[in-house]
Design a protein around this motif. Structure first.
Motif, PDB file in Angstrom:
ATOM      1  N   LYS A 176      38.194  41.681  32.131  1.00  0.00           N
ATOM      2  CA  LYS A 176      39.088  40.661  32.683  1.00  0.00           C
ATOM      3  C   LYS A 176      39.358  40.877  34.168  1.00  0.00           C
ATOM      4  O   LYS A 176      40.009  40.047  34.810  1.00  0.00           O
ATOM      5  N   THR A 177      38.897  42.012  34.723  1.00  0.00           N
ATOM      6  CA  THR A 177      39.154  42.271  36.148  1.00  0.00           C
ATOM      7  C   THR A 177      37.858  42.376  36.954  1.00  0.00           C
ATOM      8  O   THR A 177      37.790  41.929  38.095  1.00  0.00           O
ATOM      9  N   GLY A 178      36.808  42.971  36.359  1.00  0.00           N
ATOM     10  CA  GLY A 178      35.539  43.094  37.079  1.00  0.00           C
ATOM     11  C   GLY A 178      34.761  41.795  37.003  1.00  0.00           C
ATOM     12  O   GLY A 178      35.238  40.800  36.452  1.00  0.00           O
ATOM     13  N   ARG A 179      33.570  41.775  37.597  1.00  0.00           N
ATOM     14  CA  ARG A 179      32.740  40.576  37.458  1.00  0.00           C
ATOM     15  C   ARG A 179      31.245  40.834  37.573  1.00  0.00           C
ATOM     16  O   ARG A 179      30.426  39.943  37.442  1.00  0.00           O
ATOM     17  N   LYS A 180      30.830  42.088  37.813  1.00  0.00           N
ATOM     18  CA  LYS A 180      29.410  42.326  38.059  1.00  0.00           C
ATOM     19  C   LYS A 180      28.971  43.661  37.460  1.00  0.00           C
ATOM     20  O   LYS A 180      29.717  44.628  37.509  1.00  0.00           O
ATOM     21  N   GLY A 181      27.761  43.707  36.906  1.00  0.00           N
ATOM     22  CA  GLY A 181      27.262  44.955  36.340  1.00  0.00           C
ATOM     23  C   GLY A 181      25.760  44.939  36.194  1.00  0.00           C
ATOM     24  O   GLY A 181      25.086  44.071  36.767  1.00  0.00           O
ATOM     25  N   ILE A 182      25.237  45.869  35.406  1.00  0.00           N
ATOM     26  CA  ILE A 182      23.779  45.997  35.282  1.00  0.00           C
ATOM     27  C   ILE A 182      23.155  44.830  34.516  1.00  0.00           C
ATOM     28  O   ILE A 182      21.941  44.687  34.484  1.00  0.00           O
ATOM     29  N   MET A 183      23.981  44.000  33.873  1.00  0.00           N
ATOM     30  CA  MET A 183      23.419  42.870  33.128  1.00  0.00           C
ATOM     31  C   MET A 183      23.875  41.549  33.725  1.00  0.00           C
ATOM     32  O   MET A 183      23.992  40.542  33.025  1.00  0.00           O
ATOM     33  N   GLY A 184      24.160  41.561  35.024  1.00  0.00           N
ATOM     34  CA  GLY A 184      24.489  40.326  35.730  1.00  0.00           C
ATOM     35  C   GLY A 184      25.980  40.145  35.966  1.00  0.00           C
ATOM     36  O   GLY A 184      26.769  41.079  35.803  1.00  0.00           O
ATOM     37  N   GLU A 185      26.336  38.915  36.335  1.00  0.00           N
ATOM     38  CA  GLU A 185      27.736  38.599  36.655  1.00  0.00           C
ATOM     39  C   GLU A 185      28.367  37.812  35.524  1.00  0.00           C
ATOM     40  O   GLU A 185      27.715  36.990  34.896  1.00  0.00           O
ATOM     41  N   TRP A 186      29.644  38.055  35.281  1.00  0.00           N
ATOM     42  CA  TRP A 186      30.369  37.281  34.282  1.00  0.00           C
ATOM     43  C   TRP A 186      31.638  36.728  34.917  1.00  0.00           C
ATOM     44  O   TRP A 186      32.028  37.158  36.014  1.00  0.00           O
ATOM     45  N   ASN A 187      32.280  35.805  34.215  1.00  0.00           N
ATOM     46  CA  ASN A 187      33.497  35.196  34.744  1.00  0.00           C
ATOM     47  C   ASN A 187      34.715  35.862  34.093  1.00  0.00           C
ATOM     48  O   ASN A 187      34.972  35.652  32.910  1.00  0.00           O
ATOM     49  N   PRO A 188      35.477  36.676  34.864  1.00  0.00           N
ATOM     50  CA  PRO A 188      36.609  37.398  34.257  1.00  0.00           C
ATOM     51  C   PRO A 188      37.690  36.459  33.706  1.00  0.00           C
ATOM     52  O   PRO A 188      38.402  36.812  32.768  1.00  0.00           O
ATOM     53  N   ASP A 189      37.777  35.238  34.260  1.00  0.00           N
ATOM     54  CA  ASP A 189      38.809  34.298  33.789  1.00  0.00           C
ATOM     55  C   ASP A 189      38.477  33.766  32.395  1.00  0.00           C
ATOM     56  O   ASP A 189      39.341  33.248  31.693  1.00  0.00           O
ATOM     57  N   LYS A 190      37.169  33.847  32.031  1.00  0.00           N
ATOM     58  CA  LYS A 190      36.784  33.331  30.706  1.00  0.00           C
ATOM     59  C   LYS A 190      36.401  34.468  29.767  1.00  0.00           C
ATOM     60  O   LYS A 190      35.713  34.252  28.770  1.00  0.00           O
TER      61      LYS A 190
END
Ligand code: NAD
Length: 348
Positions: free
Chosen positions: A213-227
């Motif tokens: 819910k706070t980060g947004r990027k990692g080894i498997m791409g970007e995600w939306n913390p708001d969702k």
């Protein structure tokens, strides 16, 4: 030699796993034809059909089943739709290879298993690690008694920042949960298979959503913390009725040293064994036996080979619908315990 009957395969869900695993696997088999693909998003089905020269594509999978009448169907959609689409394919007389996890909850997994049995059709799930040679060797050693009674097992799949950036893996409504139902499920499945599905007494678990819910990027791409609506880690304890115990840790995101680590470790009275890599341990001097080997085929491909051979009556299914139901019960109990903060007792 007698020519084998051509098996006509159709795929529901034209996303990543259909493209990278199911189509190449079916394509590599003799006398298997992919006759159609479908996807709720028609453009995705069309793209897949064009990229792989598949003769038909559909938006409506009901229509596809009616018009194409495939022998076997791959279900490659988000978890929420495994149940209705598997039921529909089984009612259309098709053998089904469904992606993992089996379903969203045990009630669905039970109905899927029962319907397959009633209709005399095969139903299996893509717990592909089951098909590794490491698993086969470990199973043989355990069944032969080389480890003695295995009284402690640790199943683990944890990532430092490995939240999938595609699909709906962070959407609880679509997937039923996060790392437990997605990656932890694989290691739980392996561990329970190796232990031969002991009867479960109770489970305790705790889960967290601190990073998704706070980060947004990692080894498997970007995600939306708001969702982000699933757990990002879950830790559990499983007690079997014979007194043996299992520990589970699973995380899409956890502040650990390794980027991505998974294992099943089994500790018996005579020796211990780990699966990734396959090693066994024993004695005060900790003699360590490792088993170097090369996997001759990609594991999803092996799982699909096993399915097609089972349809031809040449092999037994390695991952059965009954076993899928067992794993789904465990997943459900772990989620219920994490949510309530209480141990969950399992009754037969
Ligand atoms: N065995 C494994 O290790 C493994 C690995 C990756 C994914 N999976 C599983 O495969 C499934 C799909 O994952 P993915 O990575 O391919 O996702 P994805 O998002 O790339 O593809 C899913 C596709 O399904 C389509 N879809 C959604 N609802 C549908 C419906 N009701 N009917 C028809 N099509 C529908 C979407 O439009 C999308 O094209 C999930 O259940 C996932 O858990 C398993």
């Amino acid at each position: 030699m007698e020519e084998k009957k051509v098996i006509r395969a159709a795929i529901i869900g034209s996303g990543q796993i259909a493209r990278t695993s199911h189509i190449p696997a079916y394509r590599s088999m003799e006398n298997v034809e992919i006759v159609a693909v479908s996807d709720a998003n028609e453009a995705a089905a069309q793209r897949l059909a064009e990229d792989f020269d598949i003769p038909a594509y559909y938006q409506d999978s009901t229509r596809m089943l009616r018009e194409v009448k495939p022998d076997v169907v791959s279900i490659c959609v988000p978890n929420k739709f495994h149940y209705p689409l598997t039921i529909e394919a089984l009612n259309a007389g098709c053998h089904v290879f469904c992606e993992k996890p089996p379903a969203m909850n045990p009630k669905e997994a039970l109905e899927m298993w029962q319907l397959a049995e009633r209709n005399g059709l095969l139903l299996t799930y893509d717990f592909h690690f089951r098909h590794g040679r490491n698993t086969a060797i470990a199973k043989e050693k355990i069944d032969k008694g080389d480890l003695g009674t295995v009284y402690y097992t640790k199943a683990s799949w944890v990532r430092r920042r490995g939240i999938p950036g595609w699909g709906c893996f962070t959407n609880r409504e679509m997937q039923g949960g996060g790392p437990l139902i997605d990656i932890g499920a694989h290691m739980l499945d392996l561990a329970c298979y190796l232990l031969d599905y002991p009867e479960i007494a109770y489970v305790c678990a705790g889960s967290f959503d601190k990073i998704g819910k706070t980060g947004r990027k990692g080894i498997m791409g970007e995600w939306n913390p708001d969702k982000y609506s699933v757990e990002d880690s879950l830790f559990g304890f499983i007690s079997f009725t014979d007194g043996r115990v299992m520990q589970l840790e699973t995380a899409f995101a956890l502040n650990i040293k390794e980027k991505d680590k998974r294992n099943v470790e089994l500790c018996g009275e005579k020796s211990g064994l780990s699966l990734f890599p396959l090693e066994s341990y024993q004695g005060e001097e900790m003699s360590n036996t490792s088993y170097p080997f090369i996997e001759e085929m990609e594991l999803h491909t092996k799982a699909l080979y096993n399915f097609i051979k089972a349809v031809r009556g040449e092999e037994k299914l390695l991952a059965t619908a009954e076993q899928g139901y067992y794993v789904q019960r465990l997943i459900d109990a772990l989620y219920r315990s994490a949510e309530s903060g209480e141990p969950v007792m399992l009754e037969e």
